[in-house]
Design an enzyme around this catalytic site. Sequence first.
Site, short mmCIF file in Angstrom:
data_model
loop_
_atom_site.label_atom_id
_atom_site.label_comp_id
_atom_site.label_asym_id
_atom_site.label_seq_id
_atom_site.Cartn_x
_atom_site.Cartn_y
_atom_site.Cartn_z
N LYS A 22 0.85 -1.20 0.00
CA LYS A 22 0.00 0.00 0.00
C LYS A 22 0.88 1.24 0.00
CE LYS A 22 -1.73 1.51 4.04
NZ LYS A 22 -1.47 2.92 4.36
N ASN A 23 1.91 1.24 0.82
CA ASN A 23 2.72 2.45 1.01
C ASN A 23 3.76 2.68 -0.09
OD1 ASN A 23 1.14 2.87 3.18
ND2 ASN A 23 2.69 2.33 4.72
N CYS A 117 -5.35 8.78 9.39
CA CYS A 117 -5.40 8.03 10.66
C CYS A 117 -5.35 8.99 11.85
CB CYS A 117 -4.16 7.15 10.77
SG CYS A 117 -4.27 5.70 9.79
N ARG A 122 0.48 14.60 12.98
CA ARG A 122 0.96 14.35 11.62
C ARG A 122 0.97 15.64 10.77
NH1 ARG A 122 -1.29 8.76 9.57
NH2 ARG A 122 0.67 8.72 8.43
N ASP A 304 4.64 0.54 12.12
CA ASP A 304 3.42 -0.10 11.61
C ASP A 304 3.30 -1.54 12.07
OD1 ASP A 304 3.51 1.61 8.39
OD2 ASP A 304 2.91 2.25 10.40
N ARG A 396 -8.68 -0.34 4.76
CA ARG A 396 -7.83 0.66 4.09
C ARG A 396 -6.49 0.03 3.72
NH1 ARG A 396 -7.29 6.18 7.23
NH2 ARG A 396 -5.87 6.40 5.47
C1 EPZ Z 1 4.07 6.89 6.21
O1 EPZ Z 1 3.27 7.91 6.76
C2 EPZ Z 1 3.17 5.67 6.12
N1 EPZ Z 1 2.02 5.96 5.24
C3 EPZ Z 1 2.68 5.28 7.52
O2 EPZ Z 1 1.94 4.08 7.39
C4 EPZ Z 1 3.89 4.99 8.40
O3 EPZ Z 1 3.46 4.71 9.71
C5 EPZ Z 1 4.81 6.22 8.41
O4 EPZ Z 1 5.19 6.57 7.05
C6 EPZ Z 1 6.10 5.97 9.19
O5 EPZ Z 1 6.76 4.86 8.67
C7 EPZ Z 1 2.22 5.94 3.90
O6 EPZ Z 1 3.31 5.71 3.41
C8 EPZ Z 1 1.01 6.24 3.07
P1 EPZ Z 1 6.05 10.32 8.28
P2 EPZ Z 1 3.81 9.44 6.77
O7 EPZ Z 1 5.92 11.55 7.46
O8 EPZ Z 1 4.54 9.73 5.52
C9 EPZ Z 1 6.22 13.56 11.66
C10 EPZ Z 1 0.17 2.63 7.71
O9 EPZ Z 1 -0.12 2.02 8.73
N2 EPZ Z 1 6.19 14.54 10.55
O10 EPZ Z 1 7.30 9.50 8.19
O11 EPZ Z 1 2.66 10.31 7.14
C11 EPZ Z 1 4.86 12.92 11.87
O12 EPZ Z 1 4.08 13.73 12.73
C12 EPZ Z 1 0.55 4.08 7.76
O13 EPZ Z 1 0.27 2.11 6.56
C13 EPZ Z 1 6.43 15.86 10.81
O14 EPZ Z 1 6.68 16.25 11.95
O15 EPZ Z 1 4.83 9.36 7.99
C14 EPZ Z 1 5.18 11.60 12.50
O16 EPZ Z 1 5.32 11.78 13.90
C15 EPZ Z 1 0.28 4.67 9.12
N3 EPZ Z 1 6.37 16.78 9.79
C16 EPZ Z 1 6.56 11.26 11.91
O17 EPZ Z 1 7.08 12.46 11.34
C17 EPZ Z 1 6.09 16.40 8.51
O18 EPZ Z 1 6.08 17.27 7.60
C18 EPZ Z 1 6.47 10.19 10.83
O19 EPZ Z 1 5.72 10.70 9.80
C19 EPZ Z 1 5.84 15.03 8.26
C20 EPZ Z 1 5.89 14.13 9.28
#
Ligand code: EPZ
Length: 416
Positions: A22-23, A117, A122, A304, A396
């Site tokens: 998915k990701n 989610c 986020r 995850d 999802r």
């Molecule tokens: C991706 O989400 C995945 N989703 C998530 O999977 C996964 O948990 C996550 O990466 C971490 O591995 C997809 O790929 C569609 P991040 P993403 O940006 O990109 C902070 C699932 O279960 N952050 O790495 O949203 C944020 O708040 C889902 O399949 C900022 O501070 O994750 C979080 O605490 C859930 N500023 C951390 O980084 C930003 O601009 C990780 O977020 C962006 C993120």
Amino acid sequence: MEKIIVKKSPALRGSVRISGSKNAALPILAASILGTEDIVLEDVPNLKDVEIMIEVLQKLGCSVKKTDENKVEINSKNLNSYETDYELMNKMRASFLVMGPLLARLGKTKSSLPGGCNIGSRPIDLHLKGFEALGAQIKYEADEISASCDNLKGTVIYLDFPSVGATENIIMAATLAEGETVIENAAKEPEIVDLANFLRKMGAKVSGAGTSTITIRGVKELKGCTHQIIPDRIEAGTFMVAGAISGGDVVVKNVISSHIKPVIAKLIEAGVEVEESDDEIRVKGGGVCPINIKTLPYPGFPTDMQAQFLSFMTTLPGENTAIETVFENRFMHVAELQKMGADISVSDRKAVIQGGKPLKGACVRATDLRAGAALILAGMIAEGETEISDIFHIDRGYENIEEKFRNLGAIIERIQ
Ligand code: EPZ
């Protein structure tokens, strides 16, 4: 409202084929906006989130059709809008991944703040920092964000946190920018490598994906291509835990074991037998001793997989701990597992699980897609029957989940 009923099940036995990731599929679907020729994607998982991303692309003027359950054909020649649909953005945070490609292709993009989610605030500050560094003007109006720039210019961008989405969005925006862009402290997830491989097939110049430093040299335009999505390492990990939690013998097929090393290591530490062969992993027997996990950006233990491991740890006698460092609110499933009798206490980012005590079936709620999977795992070993609501979260991210579990011997059904 649909629910999933899980009853105490025999130890799982058999094999399960893992679907496409998915990701990886979501950013690659978004990246198809960058080209003007035919793109064919294979092994695309048949999920709610993929349907939403397809709808987002269609609303932007792209022609997208599913030629079979796991195959999608896209042509973005007639892209005619830079605004992401408000409704769809609220349904899925990953819709935000179209902003980088739109900025690159049309010089403009506008969308509402991402929903998705409920596992923490986020924010998207790092995405916007990247767009600004490339020369875009960012404007906030009410709860909408717009970014515009006639010609993006390559630059060096340091990510304060190796955000997966921000790394992907910036790579996509930089593919058509002038000159060279370097992303430092980039995320290293396998899904980013798959996105980079897809973009290179389209003619983009991306190197270093999978390391902390990714370099993109802008090109004029991108071509069409055919690409097979990598297997979903989190679905694979979920079914590996299903084998271990039930003390069964499960073979997970269509998996890249190098993408899931932390999960293999922790199962072995718990005393589970794990056999790796080229694209299969066999998990035999249950765990016998307590373990500690700490979630980290790749290649650390995946956040995850945290919920699924909490369910597994209830079977490991003694004191287990789980520290969640990636999201600030990803223990919502603990309250649900406590309803089933799990002995878990949480303080700040650390959960302590006293394992070895039996669980009992209960009425519980999925609080995010991985929490939903964790409740199915717990329901399989709990006495009696477990009723899981809010299962839209599960759909999802997991394709035909109850069928896959049933084929392994789990007593599970979906009811209205
Ligand atoms: C991706 O989400 C995945 N989703 C998530 O999977 C996964 O948990 C996550 O990466 C971490 O591995 C997809 O790929 C569609 P991040 P993403 O940006 O990109 C902070 C699932 O279960 N952050 O790495 O949203 C944020 O708040 C889902 O399949 C900022 O501070 O994750 C979080 O605490 C859930 N500023 C951390 O980084 C930003 O601009 C990780 O977020 C962006 C993120």
